[in-house]
Scaffold this active site. Sequence first.
Site, PDB file in Angstrom:
ATOM      1  CE  LYS A  15     109.199  12.406 -74.522  1.00  0.00           C
ATOM      2  NZ  LYS A  15     110.626  12.254 -74.836  1.00  0.00           N
ATOM      3  NE  ARG A  90     110.710  15.135 -68.420  1.00  0.00           N
ATOM      4  CZ  ARG A  90     110.493  15.329 -69.720  1.00  0.00           C
ATOM      5  NH1 ARG A  90     109.280  15.486 -70.192  1.00  0.00           N
ATOM      6  NH2 ARG A  90     111.513  15.365 -70.546  1.00  0.00           N
ATOM      7  NE  ARG A 127     115.484  18.455 -80.766  1.00  0.00           N
ATOM      8  CZ  ARG A 127     114.749  17.788 -79.885  1.00  0.00           C
ATOM      9  NH1 ARG A 127     113.524  17.420 -80.193  1.00  0.00           N
ATOM     10  NH2 ARG A 127     115.227  17.477 -78.705  1.00  0.00           N
ATOM     11  NE  ARG A 133     114.248  20.680 -76.936  1.00  0.00           N
ATOM     12  CZ  ARG A 133     113.522  19.620 -76.662  1.00  0.00           C
ATOM     13  NH1 ARG A 133     112.541  19.265 -77.484  1.00  0.00           N
ATOM     14  NH2 ARG A 133     113.758  18.899 -75.594  1.00  0.00           N
ATOM     15  NE  ARG A 144     116.954  16.579 -73.182  1.00  0.00           N
ATOM     16  CZ  ARG A 144     117.012  16.867 -74.483  1.00  0.00           C
ATOM     17  NH1 ARG A 144     118.074  17.471 -74.987  1.00  0.00           N
ATOM     18  NH2 ARG A 144     115.994  16.558 -75.261  1.00  0.00           N
TER      19      ARG A 144
HETATM   20  P1  AP5 Z   1     111.112  14.276 -81.025  1.00  0.00           P
HETATM   21  O1  AP5 Z   1     109.852  13.869 -81.651  1.00  0.00           O
HETATM   22  O2  AP5 Z   1     111.329  15.699 -80.689  1.00  0.00           O
HETATM   23  O3  AP5 Z   1     111.401  13.370 -79.739  1.00  0.00           O
HETATM   24  P2  AP5 Z   1     110.952  13.589 -78.242  1.00  0.00           P
HETATM   25  O4  AP5 Z   1     110.831  12.232 -77.647  1.00  0.00           O
HETATM   26  O5  AP5 Z   1     109.787  14.504 -78.171  1.00  0.00           O
HETATM   27  O6  AP5 Z   1     112.283  14.271 -77.678  1.00  0.00           O
HETATM   28  P3  AP5 Z   1     112.493  15.547 -76.801  1.00  0.00           P
HETATM   29  O7  AP5 Z   1     113.910  15.946 -77.002  1.00  0.00           O
HETATM   30  O8  AP5 Z   1     111.439  16.565 -76.991  1.00  0.00           O
HETATM   31  O9  AP5 Z   1     112.317  14.873 -75.373  1.00  0.00           O
HETATM   32  P4  AP5 Z   1     112.500  15.374 -73.957  1.00  0.00           P
HETATM   33  O10 AP5 Z   1     111.706  14.441 -73.157  1.00  0.00           O
HETATM   34  O11 AP5 Z   1     113.928  15.517 -73.563  1.00  0.00           O
HETATM   35  O12 AP5 Z   1     111.966  16.890 -73.990  1.00  0.00           O
HETATM   36  P5  AP5 Z   1     110.733  17.655 -73.376  1.00  0.00           P
HETATM   37  O13 AP5 Z   1     110.417  18.763 -74.286  1.00  0.00           O
HETATM   38  O14 AP5 Z   1     109.644  16.742 -72.962  1.00  0.00           O
HETATM   39  O15 AP5 Z   1     112.322  13.761 -81.947  1.00  0.00           O
HETATM   40  C1  AP5 Z   1     113.647  14.103 -81.655  1.00  0.00           C
HETATM   41  C2  AP5 Z   1     114.380  14.469 -82.956  1.00  0.00           C
HETATM   42  O16 AP5 Z   1     114.474  13.321 -83.768  1.00  0.00           O
HETATM   43  C3  AP5 Z   1     113.647  15.529 -83.807  1.00  0.00           C
HETATM   44  O17 AP5 Z   1     114.584  16.330 -84.456  1.00  0.00           O
HETATM   45  C4  AP5 Z   1     112.848  14.683 -84.811  1.00  0.00           C
HETATM   46  O18 AP5 Z   1     112.639  15.359 -86.016  1.00  0.00           O
HETATM   47  C5  AP5 Z   1     113.751  13.480 -84.999  1.00  0.00           C
HETATM   48  N1  AP5 Z   1     113.025  12.231 -85.225  1.00  0.00           N
HETATM   49  C6  AP5 Z   1     111.832  11.863 -84.684  1.00  0.00           C
HETATM   50  N2  AP5 Z   1     111.484  10.624 -85.097  1.00  0.00           N
HETATM   51  C7  AP5 Z   1     112.496  10.195 -85.898  1.00  0.00           C
HETATM   52  C8  AP5 Z   1     112.721   8.985 -86.634  1.00  0.00           C
HETATM   53  N3  AP5 Z   1     111.831   7.967 -86.609  1.00  0.00           N
HETATM   54  N4  AP5 Z   1     113.855   8.889 -87.345  1.00  0.00           N
HETATM   55  C9  AP5 Z   1     114.767   9.909 -87.370  1.00  0.00           C
HETATM   56  N5  AP5 Z   1     114.602  11.068 -86.705  1.00  0.00           N
HETATM   57  C10 AP5 Z   1     113.482  11.213 -85.968  1.00  0.00           C
HETATM   58  O19 AP5 Z   1     111.350  18.264 -72.028  1.00  0.00           O
HETATM   59  C11 AP5 Z   1     112.368  19.231 -72.070  1.00  0.00           C
HETATM   60  C12 AP5 Z   1     112.646  19.750 -70.664  1.00  0.00           C
HETATM   61  O20 AP5 Z   1     111.478  20.445 -70.172  1.00  0.00           O
HETATM   62  C13 AP5 Z   1     112.940  18.692 -69.589  1.00  0.00           C
HETATM   63  O21 AP5 Z   1     114.286  18.299 -69.586  1.00  0.00           O
HETATM   64  C14 AP5 Z   1     112.524  19.438 -68.327  1.00  0.00           C
HETATM   65  O22 AP5 Z   1     113.504  20.376 -67.946  1.00  0.00           O
HETATM   66  C15 AP5 Z   1     111.296  20.198 -68.785  1.00  0.00           C
HETATM   67  N6  AP5 Z   1     110.045  19.413 -68.623  1.00  0.00           N
HETATM   68  C16 AP5 Z   1     109.213  18.984 -69.604  1.00  0.00           C
HETATM   69  N7  AP5 Z   1     108.179  18.313 -69.090  1.00  0.00           N
HETATM   70  C17 AP5 Z   1     108.364  18.308 -67.744  1.00  0.00           C
HETATM   71  C18 AP5 Z   1     107.637  17.748 -66.661  1.00  0.00           C
HETATM   72  N8  AP5 Z   1     106.502  17.030 -66.850  1.00  0.00           N
HETATM   73  N9  AP5 Z   1     108.128  17.932 -65.406  1.00  0.00           N
HETATM   74  C19 AP5 Z   1     109.258  18.642 -65.180  1.00  0.00           C
HETATM   75  N10 AP5 Z   1     110.003  19.189 -66.162  1.00  0.00           N
HETATM   76  C20 AP5 Z   1     109.554  19.026 -67.443  1.00  0.00           C
HETATM   77 MG    MG Z   2     109.474  16.403 -77.413  1.00  0.00          MG
END
Ligand code: AP5
Ligand code: MG
Length: 190
Positions: A15, A90, A127, A133, A144
């Site tokens: 994402k 979310r 990562r 992280r 997650r």
């Molecule tokens: P990346 O692009 O980072 O993927 P992502 O979908 O953004 O994954 P996240 O780990 O950020 O998702 P998440 O939903 O768990 O975290 P968030 O920050 O929203 O890619 C992942 C990895 O793969 C990277 O290393 C990238 O380089 C690599 N990659 C990408 N594309 C690739 C490809 N095509 N091929 C190979 N490699 C690739 O949330 C974190 C925490 O914050 C939550 O658990 C929660 O505690 C809190 N939080 C966030 N938003 C909310 C909300 N709205 N409400 C409540 N709590 C929240």
């Molecule tokens: Mg992300």
Amino acid sequence: MGRRILFIGPPGAGKGTQAALLSRTLGVPHISSGDMLREAVAEGTELGKQAGALMTTGDLVPDDLVVAMVAQRLAKDDAACGFLLDGFPRNLEQADALDRSVGGDAIGIVVLLTVDDDELVHRIMQRAVIAGRSDDSEETIVRRLEVFRSETEPLLRYYPEHGVPTVTVDGSGSVEDVFSRIVMALATER
Ligand code: AP5
Ligand code: MG
């Protein structure tokens, strides 16, 4: 191309990576609730103190905190002509709060990124080695994924029911290939 785009996908689906690329192409801001929360944790703000432990275990931060944080961001001038939301809403409560705050027309299109679980775990563990992280550990990934399935997947019914189209994009393969698929899918839904 729709300019109020919501990216939905499990942890590691890409994402953040894809929203950052599309943000440059469309010239609208990439708004990531996860990035904003990590910033708050790093800065040691009150929000960061309340969010940090929950993020480390892979649980959601309380809705009222996240809704207020994103609403403030969306009110800035640069979001007036569109935005790419990544990680928010979310759950159903957040989607409802967002719709109520902007009069029911918050999101123009949903992009669902799909990647199989083995690949998600592989990406996140890679990562973990480089980025440090707090939630990139094997135990937390399981949590997650559970939270994604129970809290976030219901949005895939909510938005169609509210007349918002969803395009499903295969998120596997190279970053460039996924990006091309997204651009094509959005052009088709125009
Ligand atoms: P990346 O692009 O980072 O993927 P992502 O979908 O953004 O994954 P996240 O780990 O950020 O998702 P998440 O939903 O768990 O975290 P968030 O920050 O929203 O890619 C992942 C990895 O793969 C990277 O290393 C990238 O380089 C690599 N990659 C990408 N594309 C690739 C490809 N095509 N091929 C190979 N490699 C690739 O949330 C974190 C925490 O914050 C939550 O658990 C929660 O505690 C809190 N939080 C966030 N938003 C909310 C909300 N709205 N409400 C409540 N709590 C929240
Ligand atoms: Mg992300």
